[in-house]
Each structure stands twice: as structure tokens, then as C-alpha cells.
Design an enzyme around this catalytic site. Sequence first.
Site, PDB file in Angstrom:
ATOM      1  N   GLU C  34       6.640  84.138  15.331  1.00 34.57           N
ATOM      2  CA  GLU C  34       5.735  83.171  14.697  1.00 34.57           C
ATOM      3  C   GLU C  34       5.281  83.769  13.368  1.00 34.57           C
ATOM      4  OE1 GLU C  34       4.298  80.074  14.917  1.00 34.57           O
ATOM      5  OE2 GLU C  34       3.251  80.741  13.110  1.00 34.57           O
ATOM      6  N   HIS C  52      -0.380  61.305  25.580  1.00 37.65           N
ATOM      7  CA  HIS C  52      -0.042  59.891  25.546  1.00 37.65           C
ATOM      8  C   HIS C  52       0.636  59.410  26.828  1.00 37.65           C
ATOM      9  CE1 HIS C  52      -1.179  59.242  21.387  1.00 37.65           C
ATOM     10  NE2 HIS C  52      -0.623  60.410  21.090  1.00 37.65           N
ATOM     11  N   ARG C 318       2.442  65.998  10.097  1.00 37.29           N
ATOM     12  CA  ARG C 318       3.452  65.577  11.069  1.00 37.29           C
ATOM     13  C   ARG C 318       4.829  65.972  10.538  1.00 37.29           C
ATOM     14  NH1 ARG C 318      -0.029  61.579   9.749  1.00 37.29           N
ATOM     15  NH2 ARG C 318      -1.241  60.529  11.354  1.00 37.29           N
ATOM     16  N   ILE C 349       9.867  67.008  16.032  1.00 37.57           N
ATOM     17  CA  ILE C 349       8.990  66.882  17.211  1.00 37.57           C
ATOM     18  C   ILE C 349       7.565  66.648  16.706  1.00 37.57           C
ATOM     19  CG2 ILE C 349       8.339  67.874  19.438  1.00 37.57           C
ATOM     20  CD1 ILE C 349      11.352  67.666  19.134  1.00 37.57           C
ATOM     21  N   GLU C 350       7.291  65.436  16.321  1.00 38.67           N
ATOM     22  CA  GLU C 350       5.922  65.057  15.941  1.00 38.67           C
ATOM     23  C   GLU C 350       5.275  64.436  17.168  1.00 38.67           C
ATOM     24  OE1 GLU C 350       5.492  61.464  13.846  1.00 38.67           O
ATOM     25  OE2 GLU C 350       7.609  61.181  13.454  1.00 38.67           O
ATOM     26  N   CYS C 414     -23.232  82.289  19.664  1.00 37.51           N
ATOM     27  CA  CYS C 414     -23.131  81.028  18.914  1.00 37.51           C
ATOM     28  C   CYS C 414     -24.145  80.065  19.488  1.00 37.51           C
ATOM     29  CB  CYS C 414     -21.713  80.473  19.035  1.00 37.51           C
ATOM     30  SG  CYS C 414     -21.532  78.738  18.571  1.00 37.51           S
ATOM     31  N   CYS C 451     -23.520  74.135  13.006  1.00 37.31           N
ATOM     32  CA  CYS C 451     -23.879  75.000  11.873  1.00 37.31           C
ATOM     33  C   CYS C 451     -22.651  75.694  11.301  1.00 37.31           C
ATOM     34  CB  CYS C 451     -24.982  75.989  12.230  1.00 37.31           C
ATOM     35  SG  CYS C 451     -24.442  77.602  12.801  1.00 37.31           S
TER      36      CYS C 451
END
Lengths: 421, 131, 496
Positions: C34, C52, C318, C349-350, C414, C451
Site C-alpha cells: 500500500e 447496499h 470514485r 470497483i466503485e 477526547c 471540536c
Amino acid sequence: MSEKKGIQTVQRDVVVIGGGPAGLAAAIAVKEAGVDDVLLVERDRVLGGILNQCIHDGFGLHRFKEALSGPEYAARYIQSFREKKIDVMENAIVLSLTGDRVVEVSTRGKLQYIQAKAVILAMGCRERTRGAISIPGSRPSGVYTAGAAQNLMNLENIMVGKRVAILGSGDIGLIMARRMTLEGAKVESVFELLPYSSGLPRNIQQCLNDYDIPLFLSTTVTDIVGKGRLEGVKVAQVGEDRAPIASTERFVPCDTLLLSVGLIPENELTREAGVEMDPITGGAVVDDTFMTSVPGIFSCGNVLHVHDLVDWVSMESEQAGQHAAAYVKAGAKPAAAGAAKVSIKPGDGIRYTLPQSVSGGQDFILSMRVTAPWRDRTVVVRNGEKSIRKKMVRLHPAEMIRVKVGKEVASGGNAMEVSVE
Amino acid sequence: MSTTKELTCVVCPNGCTIAVELGADGKILVDAEGKPAIKGSVCKRGDEWAKQEVENPMRTIASSVPVSGGDSLMASVRTNRPIPLGKVMAVMAEVRGRTVTAPVAIGDVIIANPAGTDTDIIATRNVAKAS
Amino acid sequence: MNSNYDVLIIGGGVVGCAIARELSKYDVKAALVEKEADVSMGASCRNSGVCHAGFKYAPGSLRAIVDVKGNAMMDDLCRDLKVKMKRIGKLTVALNPEDEPGLHKLKERGDANGVPGLKVLNREEMQKIQPGVNGVAALHSPSSAIVSPYNLTIGLAENALANGVNFHLGQEVVAIEKKPEGGFVVRCKSGDAFETKVLINSAGLYAAHITDMLGISGFKIYPARGEYYILDKRLNGTVKCLIYPAQSKSAEHSGGGGAHLTPTVDGNILIGPTAQYLDDPEDYACTADVMAQLRREGQAILPAMRGTDFIRNFAGSRAKQTPPEVGGNADFIIEDRKDVKGFINLMGIESPGLTSSPAIAEMVAGMVKNHVALNPDPAFNPVRPGRVDFFEELSAEEKADLVAEDPDYGEIICRCEKITKREVLDAIRNPLGARTLVSIKYRGRASMGRCQGGFCVPRIVRLLRDEFGWKPEDFLERGKTSPMFVGNVRPKGGAA
């Protein structure tokens, strides 16, 4: 409240949430008013709040008649707080607050519930971010709110950048312009969307003019450029509608953009407790005892409305503490129970007033902000036929105005109005 | 040749705009009656401030010095009195070279007489020894 | 560095990581490269986070097949990987009677694709699901879901790593050689090279760059940017399910779903995405005009929204195969190339790549079997350690127990998201060794609140310095090109 299995619930007279200038002053006032059972909860490791990072001078001119730095101002209150042996939980955070004043507190090793007779909200405010003002552009590193950069620089010994642009002429941004210059950074410019500065005149002179840092009014950042680290910003002048004028757009190379574009009262717990909010201040609606719409919950300092000077925060919070103590001593009943409240409405030229209503039973300080800068005007507080007039040489939205209102004006009628004439 | 310098007075919240007439030598012009050419302030304190501000502006400056062995990395400091604006960078150069060892108490003199200003750089924060 | 692998995957997005995790079930020497400092830095962290149902795609198309299958796999996968997912369902709304026949057509399509539970609802029925929603009728798809896209990608990667797949982060592929005896040498910008028998192109927006390196012509990716707003959690609960308008012509052309509101698993609401073709696949800038449009559209659908509810903007790209003049969407390409033996090519591959990723991974593993033996690894453990929910989301009793057990749970770093010191430490000690501030953010949620890090970034900095001795120069936002600081104010700084 139902007892939660395995979780300790303790009873307290007063719980103060927040150990900055507001919380410290309020807790001390509660104790001085004769209520001993008071606990202050602070989320940081140390007391003092944001004052610890405000190392510049100019604090305390009204409260102590001295120009102190933030840490020194805080230290005076912390010393008094310690001397009074007020209970404190540091490095502790309030996870939730209910309308019947149950405070859920988490600390290292322990989570507990505290049932309080009165709660004083003193959580302060946070900075408005890039997202909140929708600045277009890419997302490089090097974009900080001015206060975060101040914290990193003054407390953590970290230099955030070398070539700096600043959006917004709020005081923290101005202070940081000077601070970074003194530490060797090149501060290119300060840009302000409005046609006037939102910082104190003293800071414009001492932080910008002294170091030849230009301030461009009616100008805003229209684009943030850079994929890794910030490479620069595009700026443009804005028209009267505050929309950027494309023909004036120019590129300002810089590796750092500081945002000083306003403060937002930190009222998540307040909302959770069902307290009525004022959409203009972003804080609770309170009466002249600083009590919110929820009985026994009080609010003061920057969580109630953003102040210009810490001195006013301290003075306001001392009053809130006194009233909270009186409420507890009266058996958890408002001092002026049953009295009809007189509402206070902002009229011409007034953005908001604090408090938003009064019981009429006492003299009180009316705090307010104006909608635009003016010179030689009169602030008028009216209640039917009665009125108070205060002549002002200078009125500025950046500066809070405080007017003492006697109970003879505050009582009777059903609405007071404040306006600039 | 005279020039007009506009200042915003910082003595009180009124924030008067004060106009000062300067001569070619950078000094404030004086009229026939010996009054300095300072206009716009509503009080005498403003006039005095403007005179000082034009002739020799004075500033309190603040910074931080690193602390070793403390419960905090930095101790904030400031000049205990205003110093001439023109000396700020010289004073900062001295501050930059300074480190301190915990404990530090508010008011401790960190640098005496920096850059010959006849002031002290004092600590404005208590730093305890690291536990 | 020189390493020999049976299978090398290029690209650490959700699809690449799903393939890595699928291959980790087998006794095979696999790795992933990567270019960024962490997985999930491209489209996988820049999307709506929607799983989906699959009623939109042409029956028989690859998209329909892998989406419906992937959707069905998602519950078990998310449970095993400790990834947040909610089956909140979706209403595709007909705003006027003319749109209604379209809903029935969509239902027919979905039924043919094997989408479960589709039903056309009348106004009253749909308002039971989402009170106050406008429209005359809606197609309800109960299998539509939301999932944290970056947590899924990270979960897949971490589980793959735990089961023996190597991850080489920060390795940008610049050249590929086909070895005469078969297999490939993959050369990276760093100078490192990796040898592999099978090479999988899951480079997303850069997939056509990879085919170019292999001399395979005919592919081109057209990046189409989508911009979003993220809204404050104050509005959590106001949008109960996914709500899309029945497809408009313009949205169809853009190949995006059209701007709409999407709740996230963490309780925020997204407005977006828009669609705009660009030359630069990594131009993630948000633009004034589009932002104004999103504010307008969001306000129209959600009147309760105020200016103070905007907490951040972001954009994603995309990986489209269709140029602007064509528009719409092309079907996915997932192929075991005959011309370059051992090269498995994934192109375009979108959407619905996130939903389809586990099904694509199975399909790709099937292709890998054409080249190397895939024997099941009996030691494979599908379960990733940890917990789905953040501390803040637990019951009072669970929280109290955790705080008593481990004091670091009692300390909040946080404040907006109420993320504990323990959670931040866990995030920074992540198994992949990703060490950027964004890596911490995606794993531990710190600085993702209203914030935006103003409060917690200084605290995280202090924590990392105290715990790990980090210097100012070690703090990177996303990677080497985005340093956060320039150094110390005082180089000879104080020491604790």
C-alpha cells in the site's frame, strides 16, 4: 434515580463542573457563603483552565488592579481555593448530567454518580473550527485553531509552523501572531471577514502594529491549498453580503493557518439536562441568580456567554456561587420563589442580554453585547416608565458592556427592553 | 514636514482614537502656547499615554522557558515591568537561551536585567519537581 | 528488502484487505503493498458507509452478483471483525405519482437479483419508518445497512495480518517486471522489490496505472469526486433509515446516488455525495459552490439542521471506467488475465465496492487457485480481538467495570466523543504499525467530534510523547508529506 448496580452514588450539596476561572470563583463563593459540602470536578490534570496557556499579560486589571499573566491570575484563585480546602477531583470528566442533578463522573479507576442539590455549570467554551465555518479547500496538515496552537506552544514546547497566516481577528489569534513572531516565525497577515476587528484595540496595537503584521478587514480565506502540509491559502475581499469577490482573490504562501473565528459555549451537558438555551449566546437562559430553567442548575462564565475579559467571568461566577449557596441553604428553593419574573428583551442595537429575566428582588449587573461598533451612544434599559441611561463613548461588538440595574427599575411590569440610542 | 500618527488608546475601555502630529525629527509638535499636538482623547491619561507611545513605547512581554525535572515542560515568564518596544527582540534573545530546573515559583527571577532594561524576567507559573 | 510471495495484492483499500483476509484462510504466502502509511486511506475512508441491498444493478451483472452476496455476508463478517454495522434499511422514495411505477421496476430488478424483503410501501407505511418523510410511496429494502467503512477495512487487514498475511505500508509500486519463468518482480519507490507468483491489482483509482506497467492497454480510470458534509451528533436519531429519492436523470448520469442524508454507525449524519469528474484522483478538495449546494439541499431535507451542526467536510473519488461524456456506471471487471499469466485484474470497483468486498475476495481467491494451491489453514482464526462499541456506548455498569479494571478507561482524552486514554493507546498500538494521527483517529475516533481535535490533539501529543518518547517531528497527520509540527519552540527543551 434508580440505584445502578455496583456503582457508587454519593450525595453532595453543590457540584461545580469545570475548574477554570468560572468554576474556581464559583466554588470559592459557595464555600464563603457558608455551604461547606462543595465539590469541583476538573477534566484537566491541573486547575486553572485555559488561563494556563494564556501566558501574555493583561489579566486582572479590574479584579486585582494589576496586569497579570493568565497563569498568575489563575494561581491567585487556586491558592484561595486550596486554602479553603474545597474538595476537588482533577483529571475527572463528567460523562452525563440529568435534570434532577445526577452527575456521572469518571476518573482513573472509578466511575461514580453524584446526587447534588445544586450544580454550577462552568465548562467554558471551545473554538469554532474550520468545519463550522465551511472553509473550502483540501485537507493538509498545518491548519490549527489558535487556542490549540497556543496550548502546544506554551505548554508542550511545540512549534506548529514557520510561515503563518491567521484567519479571524479574535484576541487569541492576535496574541498568537505576536507569540509566534517572537519565537521566530513569520506571520504574513491577519484576515478578518468583518469590516471591523473582533479583538481588543490594545491587542491590535501590541500584537500586530508593533510587529508590522498587516490586518486585512472584509477579507476571508477562500481556499486551502496543499495535499501534505499546507502550501498556502487563497484570500479574497468580501462584499457587504460577506460573499468573496472573485476578482480580488490572491494566493498567500504559508505553512500554517491559525483560525481565530469565534468561541462556542460548551453546553452539551447543559442540553442533556434539559436546560432551556438561548440561541444567540449559545448558553443557558438564566435569571438574575444565574439559575437556569432547571431548578438547582446554575451557569456562569464562558459556558453561559463568551466574555471579553476574565475579570468579568470571575465576578459573575462569584455571584452565581453565592446564589447557588443561598438556594441550597433555603432548602433547595429559589430565593425569590413565587415571584413573577420580568423578562429582558434585546432591542435596537443589542445582540443579547444576560440575564434574560429577573426576579426584581435585587440589584443586578446586566451584561450585553452590541450588534455593531458605534461612538457616543446611550444604552437605555427600560421597564415601562422607568429607565436607566448610560452614555458610552465607545461601543464595540468585541467588548461586553455591563450596566448596574437597581431593583427599583427591575421590579414590576412584565418586560424590560435594552437598546442603543 | 509634519506627519499625523493615529493611535487607539488602550488606557481604558473607551478606546479613544488619538491623533498625534509629529515633526520631521519624529518628535511631537508643540503649538504656540507650548501644548503638544495631541487630539482626540477624552482624558489627560490618554494624552500622557499617547506621548509615551509615540516617543518611547513600552511593552510587557511574555514567553516560556524550558524546565528540567518539572511536572510541566515549560514555565511561563514575563518582564516584571514594561520595557522599551525597541528592546523586545534583544530581551527575547536572552530568554531563548535560558533553561531552568524545577521547582519554579511564581515571581522567581529567571533573568535579571535582561538586555540592560533594568527589569527582571520573572516566572509566572509554579512548576513542581516531577514526582 | 526482498521478499518472495505466492500472492501479492496491490492496494490496501477495502477490496485489497478483504482479499488479504480471504487468502489468510489458506496456507499460502501472501502480502499486500500500500502506498500510503496506513490501509483505508483512499476511497475506503471517503464514502457514505452504506451496505447496499443490490436492487439497482442489472440482473446478471457482476455488480448485482457480488453486491447481493457481499451484503448477505456482512453480518457475520462484522461480528467476527468487531466492526460496527446496522441494518437500518432504506426507503427509495417516489416524490410524485409519476415516479411510482419506477419503484415497482426497481423491486422486480431486486427480486431478480435475489435481494431479500423488498416491499413497495404507501405513504402511511413509509412514514411509520421515517416520520415526516415526503413522497407518495417508497421501495423499502430492509437489507440496506450502514457500516463503518474504515473500521471494516482496518478490521479485515488486522485479521489478515493475525492470520499470516504481510502488510507493507508506505510502499508505492512504480514498476512491474514479468519474469521469463513466470511470476513478477514488483518494484517500489523506496527501492524495495517484492517477488510473487500471483499479482492482484486492487489499486482502485490507480488500477489502470498498474495495467499500464504490465503493458496491458485499454484501461483508463476517470476519477469522479464526491463531496460531503459531516453533521454533529446532536441530530443523531432524526434520520432513522437511508432515504434516497427515486433516481433522477442527473444523478443517474453522474453515476452517484445523488446527494442525500446518510446516518453513520457512529451517530453523525452525512450530506452528500456530489459527483464531479476530475483529472487528479487525489484531489480531495471541497469547493465553495458544491458546499453551498449541499448546505441548501441538506437544509431542505432536514430543517432541524443549523449552521452550528457542520463539523467537517470531506471528499472522495470514485474509480469510474466511464468517461464524463458517457456517464453512468460500467460493470466491475474482475478477471484472471489470460495474456499475463498470474495477473488478476480488478478494474472500476466503485460503488458498491464496500458491500461487495467480501464476495469479490472469494471470487478472487477462486482465481488464485488457478495458479497456486490454496489449502485451508487449520490455524485460521476469523475473530479479531476487541470490542465493537466504544467505551462511551457501553452501559453504565459495563463502563464502571472497565474503569475499575483498567484506570486508563477512567481518563477521557477526547471530550467530544468521550474517547478514553485506553482507547487512544490501543489505537496507537495497532497491529499494522500505522502511526499517523489519522490512523489513531480512524481506530479510536479521537478528534472526530465537534471540536475537531482542538481539545484532544494537544492531549494526544502529550500522551504519545510521554508513552513512546515521540519528538515533534514524529507527528504526522497522514504520512511523511504531512508533518504536523516543525520542531520544539526551544530545541534544548525541558525534560520531564
